[in-house]
Motif scaffolding. Sequence first.
Motif, short mmCIF file in Angstrom:
data_model
loop_
_atom_site.label_atom_id
_atom_site.label_comp_id
_atom_site.label_asym_id
_atom_site.label_seq_id
_atom_site.Cartn_x
_atom_site.Cartn_y
_atom_site.Cartn_z
N THR A 7 0.84 -1.19 0.00
CA THR A 7 0.00 0.00 0.00
C THR A 7 0.88 1.25 0.00
OG1 THR A 7 -0.11 0.07 2.41
CG2 THR A 7 -1.84 -1.16 1.27
N PRO A 8 0.34 2.36 -0.49
CA PRO A 8 1.10 3.61 -0.42
C PRO A 8 1.35 3.99 1.04
CG PRO A 8 -0.72 3.82 -1.98
CD PRO A 8 -0.92 2.53 -1.23
N PRO A 9 2.40 4.77 1.28
CA PRO A 9 2.73 5.15 2.66
C PRO A 9 1.70 6.11 3.26
CG PRO A 9 4.23 6.20 1.11
CD PRO A 9 3.36 5.28 0.32
N ALA A 10 1.70 6.19 4.57
CA ALA A 10 0.86 7.14 5.28
C ALA A 10 1.34 8.55 4.97
CB ALA A 10 0.91 6.86 6.78
N ALA A 11 0.53 9.52 5.35
CA ALA A 11 0.89 10.93 5.14
C ALA A 11 2.05 11.33 6.05
CB ALA A 11 -0.32 11.82 5.44
N PRO A 31 6.56 9.48 7.53
CA PRO A 31 5.28 8.86 7.88
C PRO A 31 5.51 7.52 8.57
CG PRO A 31 5.76 8.55 5.56
CD PRO A 31 6.84 9.44 6.11
N HIS A 32 4.44 7.03 9.21
CA HIS A 32 4.50 5.69 9.79
C HIS A 32 4.62 4.70 8.65
CE1 HIS A 32 3.52 7.15 13.75
NE2 HIS A 32 2.61 7.92 13.18
N LEU A 33 5.43 3.66 8.81
CA LEU A 33 5.66 2.71 7.74
C LEU A 33 4.64 1.59 7.70
CD1 LEU A 33 9.54 2.45 7.89
CD2 LEU A 33 8.14 3.80 6.35
N TYR A 34 3.82 1.45 8.73
CA TYR A 34 2.86 0.35 8.77
C TYR A 34 1.44 0.88 8.67
CZ TYR A 34 -0.06 -3.39 10.47
OH TYR A 34 -1.04 -4.33 10.58
N ARG A 35 0.63 0.20 7.88
CA ARG A 35 -0.80 0.50 7.77
C ARG A 35 -1.54 -0.81 7.97
NH1 ARG A 35 -2.20 4.52 2.83
NH2 ARG A 35 -2.28 6.33 4.15
N PRO A 42 9.16 0.77 1.90
CA PRO A 42 9.95 1.95 2.26
C PRO A 42 9.61 3.16 1.40
CG PRO A 42 11.29 0.36 1.08
CD PRO A 42 9.97 -0.30 1.34
N VAL A 43 9.71 4.33 2.01
CA VAL A 43 9.49 5.58 1.29
C VAL A 43 10.67 5.79 0.35
CG1 VAL A 43 9.31 8.09 1.52
CG2 VAL A 43 8.11 6.60 3.13
N LEU A 44 10.37 6.00 -0.93
CA LEU A 44 11.41 6.19 -1.94
C LEU A 44 11.63 7.65 -2.29
CD1 LEU A 44 10.31 3.30 -4.32
CD2 LEU A 44 12.07 3.24 -2.55
N SER A 45 10.57 8.45 -2.12
CA SER A 45 10.66 9.87 -2.45
C SER A 45 9.49 10.60 -1.80
CB SER A 45 10.63 10.09 -3.97
OG SER A 45 9.39 9.67 -4.51
N TYR A 46 9.51 11.92 -1.96
CA TYR A 46 8.41 12.77 -1.50
C TYR A 46 7.97 13.62 -2.67
CZ TYR A 46 9.66 11.30 3.13
OH TYR A 46 9.91 10.53 4.23
N GLN A 47 6.66 13.76 -2.82
CA GLN A 47 6.09 14.54 -3.90
C GLN A 47 5.42 15.77 -3.31
OE1 GLN A 47 3.57 12.67 -7.10
NE2 GLN A 47 1.96 13.59 -5.84
N ILE A 48 5.77 16.93 -3.82
CA ILE A 48 5.15 18.18 -3.37
C ILE A 48 4.50 18.83 -4.59
CG2 ILE A 48 5.53 20.44 -2.33
CD1 ILE A 48 7.88 19.15 -0.81
N ILE A 49 3.21 19.12 -4.46
CA ILE A 49 2.49 19.82 -5.51
C ILE A 49 2.31 21.26 -5.03
CG2 ILE A 49 0.38 19.98 -6.89
CD1 ILE A 49 1.92 17.40 -7.41
#
Length: 110
Positions: A7-11, A31-35, A42-49
């Motif tokens: 699943t996608p990572p948490a916020a 973000p927390h790694l578990y949902r 693992p988080v690979l990057s961060y996207q900012i719009i």
Amino acid sequence: PGDRKLTPPAAPDGVSVHPGKSAVTIYFRLPHLYRPSGEAGPVLSYQIIVNPNRRKVIFTGRDIVTLQGKRTVFDVIGGLTSGKAYTFSVAAVNNAGAGEPVVVGPITVQ
């Protein structure tokens, strides 16, 4: 193990935006790694719009700076217009895609 869906990572937590001259500095915590609904890899990057105009900024690898001991990430987004208000949507990204974003703003750039 084979039946778990990625699943996608948490916020990201604690997102804040600090205006500067024609730029902003954005701070956030990992973000927390578990949902419960699945497993977020693992988080690979961060996207900012950046709005208006939906400018997409991706931070990866060496572009991400983590403040020692605080696990706080920050980066600077430049090229903004002084006196103009912007909103910033920050999301963590893994192999399943972008997670739920945190939206901050409007923030007026100096």
